[in-house]
Design a protein around this motif. Structure first.
Motif, mmCIF file in Angstrom:
data_model
loop_
_atom_site.group_PDB
_atom_site.id
_atom_site.type_symbol
_atom_site.label_atom_id
_atom_site.label_comp_id
_atom_site.label_asym_id
_atom_site.label_seq_id
_atom_site.Cartn_x
_atom_site.Cartn_y
_atom_site.Cartn_z
ATOM 1 N N ASP A 142 0.825 -1.207 0.000
ATOM 2 C CA ASP A 142 0.000 0.000 0.000
ATOM 3 C C ASP A 142 0.859 1.256 0.000
ATOM 4 O OD1 ASP A 142 -2.283 -1.505 -0.039
ATOM 5 O OD2 ASP A 142 -2.665 -1.351 2.124
ATOM 6 N N HIS A 143 1.944 1.242 0.773
ATOM 7 C CA HIS A 143 2.825 2.412 0.834
ATOM 8 C C HIS A 143 3.475 2.650 -0.517
ATOM 9 C CE1 HIS A 143 6.496 4.746 1.715
ATOM 10 N NE2 HIS A 143 5.751 5.297 2.654
ATOM 11 N N ARG A 144 3.914 1.594 -1.181
ATOM 12 C CA ARG A 144 4.524 1.756 -2.498
ATOM 13 C C ARG A 144 3.514 2.305 -3.500
ATOM 14 N NH1 ARG A 144 6.520 -3.319 -1.096
ATOM 15 N NH2 ARG A 144 5.176 -4.365 -2.630
ATOM 16 N N ALA A 145 2.277 1.815 -3.410
ATOM 17 C CA ALA A 145 1.240 2.316 -4.322
ATOM 18 C C ALA A 145 0.990 3.799 -4.097
ATOM 19 C CB ALA A 145 -0.056 1.516 -4.136
ATOM 20 N N GLU A 146 0.947 4.231 -2.833
ATOM 21 C CA GLU A 146 0.743 5.647 -2.533
ATOM 22 C C GLU A 146 1.944 6.479 -2.986
ATOM 23 O OE1 GLU A 146 -1.884 7.227 -1.439
ATOM 24 O OE2 GLU A 146 -3.043 5.375 -1.355
ATOM 25 N N ALA A 147 3.159 5.934 -2.823
ATOM 26 C CA ALA A 147 4.354 6.657 -3.269
ATOM 27 C C ALA A 147 4.341 6.840 -4.780
ATOM 28 C CB ALA A 147 5.608 5.904 -2.830
ATOM 29 N N ASN A 148 3.904 5.806 -5.498
ATOM 30 C CA ASN A 148 3.804 5.934 -6.963
ATOM 31 C C ASN A 148 2.757 6.971 -7.352
ATOM 32 O OD1 ASN A 148 5.789 4.094 -7.844
ATOM 33 N ND2 ASN A 148 4.444 2.378 -7.434
ATOM 34 N N ARG A 149 1.640 7.000 -6.616
ATOM 35 C CA ARG A 149 0.610 7.994 -6.910
ATOM 36 C C ARG A 149 1.118 9.403 -6.638
ATOM 37 N NH1 ARG A 149 -3.301 3.882 -5.798
ATOM 38 N NH2 ARG A 149 -3.021 4.038 -3.550
ATOM 39 N N ALA A 150 2.022 9.554 -5.652
ATOM 40 C CA ALA A 150 2.536 10.882 -5.297
ATOM 41 C C ALA A 150 3.346 11.502 -6.432
ATOM 42 C CB ALA A 150 3.386 10.797 -4.031
ATOM 43 N N ILE A 151 3.955 10.672 -7.285
ATOM 44 C CA ILE A 151 4.767 11.216 -8.382
ATOM 45 C C ILE A 151 4.099 11.035 -9.739
ATOM 46 C CG2 ILE A 151 6.887 10.742 -7.107
ATOM 47 C CD1 ILE A 151 7.350 8.439 -9.190
ATOM 48 N N ASN A 152 2.990 10.320 -9.784
ATOM 49 C CA ASN A 152 2.452 9.861 -11.058
ATOM 50 C C ASN A 152 2.155 10.998 -12.031
ATOM 51 O OD1 ASN A 152 1.458 7.721 -12.778
ATOM 52 N ND2 ASN A 152 -0.577 8.546 -12.397
ATOM 53 N N ALA A 153 1.577 12.097 -11.552
ATOM 54 C CA ALA A 153 1.187 13.190 -12.442
ATOM 55 C C ALA A 153 2.198 14.331 -12.465
ATOM 56 C CB ALA A 153 -0.188 13.729 -12.049
ATOM 57 N N LYS A 154 3.298 14.203 -11.745
ATOM 58 C CA LYS A 154 4.318 15.254 -11.757
ATOM 59 C C LYS A 154 5.186 15.095 -13.003
ATOM 60 C CE LYS A 154 4.384 16.214 -6.845
ATOM 61 N NZ LYS A 154 3.059 15.606 -6.647
ATOM 62 N N ARG A 155 5.648 16.224 -13.526
ATOM 63 C CA ARG A 155 6.387 16.218 -14.786
ATOM 64 C C ARG A 155 7.731 16.907 -14.645
ATOM 65 N NH1 ARG A 155 3.033 15.065 -19.221
ATOM 66 N NH2 ARG A 155 0.835 14.918 -18.664
ATOM 67 N N LEU A 156 8.664 16.477 -15.478
ATOM 68 C CA LEU A 156 9.948 17.144 -15.618
ATOM 69 C C LEU A 156 9.919 17.984 -16.880
ATOM 70 C CD1 LEU A 156 12.290 14.125 -14.826
ATOM 71 C CD2 LEU A 156 11.760 16.034 -13.302
ATOM 72 N N ASP A 157 10.546 19.162 -16.831
ATOM 73 C CA ASP A 157 10.599 20.002 -18.024
ATOM 74 C C ASP A 157 11.301 19.266 -19.164
ATOM 75 O OD1 ASP A 157 9.264 22.048 -16.766
ATOM 76 O OD2 ASP A 157 11.091 23.060 -16.116
ATOM 77 N N PHE A 158 12.454 18.648 -18.828
ATOM 78 C CA PHE A 158 13.214 17.905 -19.829
ATOM 79 C C PHE A 158 13.843 16.682 -19.171
ATOM 80 C CE2 PHE A 158 13.559 22.437 -20.856
ATOM 81 C CZ PHE A 158 13.015 22.467 -22.124
ATOM 82 N N ALA A 159 14.073 15.653 -19.975
ATOM 83 C CA ALA A 159 14.794 14.478 -19.504
ATOM 84 C C ALA A 159 15.583 13.908 -20.671
ATOM 85 C CB ALA A 159 13.836 13.427 -18.948
ATOM 86 N N ILE A 160 16.772 13.387 -20.358
ATOM 87 C CA ILE A 160 17.604 12.719 -21.364
ATOM 88 C C ILE A 160 17.634 11.232 -21.024
ATOM 89 C CG2 ILE A 160 19.879 12.595 -22.434
ATOM 90 C CD1 ILE A 160 20.322 15.493 -21.716
ATOM 91 N N PHE A 161 17.410 10.409 -22.035
ATOM 92 C CA PHE A 161 17.316 8.964 -21.849
ATOM 93 C C PHE A 161 18.433 8.255 -22.610
ATOM 94 C CE2 PHE A 161 13.117 10.682 -21.236
ATOM 95 C CZ PHE A 161 12.652 10.004 -20.121
ATOM 96 N N ASP A 162 18.869 7.124 -22.045
ATOM 97 C CA ASP A 162 19.866 6.309 -22.733
ATOM 98 C C ASP A 162 19.165 5.410 -23.755
ATOM 99 O OD1 ASP A 162 18.783 4.102 -21.437
ATOM 100 O OD2 ASP A 162 20.430 3.864 -20.026
ATOM 101 N N PRO A 163 19.909 4.621 -24.530
ATOM 102 C CA PRO A 163 19.276 3.800 -25.569
ATOM 103 C C PRO A 163 18.267 2.784 -25.038
ATOM 104 C CG PRO A 163 21.632 3.989 -25.971
ATOM 105 C CD PRO A 163 21.377 4.585 -24.624
ATOM 106 N N ARG A 164 18.345 2.429 -23.753
ATOM 107 C CA ARG A 164 17.379 1.477 -23.177
ATOM 108 C C ARG A 164 16.093 2.167 -22.735
ATOM 109 N NH1 ARG A 164 20.807 -0.740 -18.391
ATOM 110 N NH2 ARG A 164 21.312 1.487 -18.370
ATOM 111 N N GLY A 165 16.044 3.503 -22.783
ATOM 112 C CA GLY A 165 14.876 4.243 -22.324
ATOM 113 C C GLY A 165 14.922 4.584 -20.855
ATOM 114 N N LEU A 166 16.081 4.452 -20.214
ATOM 115 C CA LEU A 166 16.242 4.808 -18.805
ATOM 116 C C LEU A 166 16.730 6.247 -18.695
ATOM 117 C CD1 LEU A 166 17.958 1.586 -17.421
ATOM 118 C CD2 LEU A 166 15.550 2.241 -17.227
#
Length: 244
Positions: A142-166
């Motif tokens: 339950d705590h992990r689910a709530e933690a995921n919900r806490a960030i779910n709709a937050k956005r970063l202005d920009f992000a750089i990803f490696d070839p694996r999509g990380l």
């Protein structure tokens, strides 16, 4: 040796009111005892339905907040027909993904990604719920689910990803008026902490950031495989966040 059993309690049973009600409707005592579980189950179902409807009415009365609130909390309505009713009754127009200041930063980051090569990509307005996930080694489900919900709709202005999509670099443009309230400050603090737990530093760009300073910050604070700056080049005044 003989044992004397304790007398049964004379306190009324918790379900005796239900039995009395059924007997008052003309059921025999034996039939009342048989119908009590069914009656209790019906009461539980009715109570759950009342609570569900009350919760739904509260959500409908909340409606939608402004655009910035939608971006971080998402719509409060829960049924698809409500969303369709609102969309059908509104007019829509295109809006820019980035404001003018943010749009100035994007080609700089794209140039840095091209310098790295090897499939590295820049993306804008990235949902944190799509790139981070609470791990299973700490806290309850339950705590992990709530933690995921806490960030779910937050956005970063920009992000750089490696070839694996990380994600390898998280970038926020701190334009004028960025921290105008405690809610905005806490929103950025949540982003920063979630990224730190994942081993990523949040690179915060000031309004006067140029290509050279952005590159140095990424060299200092991220794992992007950038070439070392020249010995005579000034170093960025920033430090790596402490590891968790």
């Amino acid at each position: 040796m003989s044992f004397i059993s304790a007398p049964s309690s004379s306190a009324p049973s918790a379900i005796s009111p239900v039995a009395g009600f059924l007997e008052g409707l003309g059921f025999s005592a034996e039939a009342s005892r048989m119908l009590i579980p069914l009656a209790l189950a019906l009461l539980v179902i009715a109570g759950s339905e009342i609570l569900r409807r009350a919760k739904f009415r509260r959500r409908r009365s909340n409606g939608f907040a402004g655009r910035s609130a939608q971006r971080d909390t998402g719509p409060r309505l829960v049924h698809g027909d409500d969303h369709m009713r609102l969309v059908a009754g509104a007019e829509f127009e295109r809006t820019p993904l980035l404001n003018r200041s943010e749009a100035r930063i994007l080609p700089i980051l794209e140039g840095i990604a091209r310098e790295v090569g090897r499939g590295y990509r820049v993306m804008a307005q990235v949902s944190m719920g799509e790139i981070l996930c609470a791990k299973g080694s700490n806290g309850s489900r339950d705590h992990r689910a709530e933690a995921n919900r806490a960030i779910n709709a937050k956005r970063l202005d920009f992000a750089i990803f490696d070839p694996r999509g990380l994600i390898v670099a998280a970038i926020e443009y701190q334009g004028s008026g960025h921290h105008l309230g405690s809610e905005a400050f806490m929103r950025d603090a949540v982003k920063r902490e979630a990224l730190r737990k994942a081993g990523i530093n949040l690179v915060e760009l000031q309004p006067d950031a140029d290509a050279a300073s952005i590159r140095m910050l990424l060299q200092e604070l991220t794992d992007l495989p950038l070439r070392k700056p020249r010995p005579d080049a000034p170093r960025a005044q920033a430090s790596r966040a402490p590891s968790s």
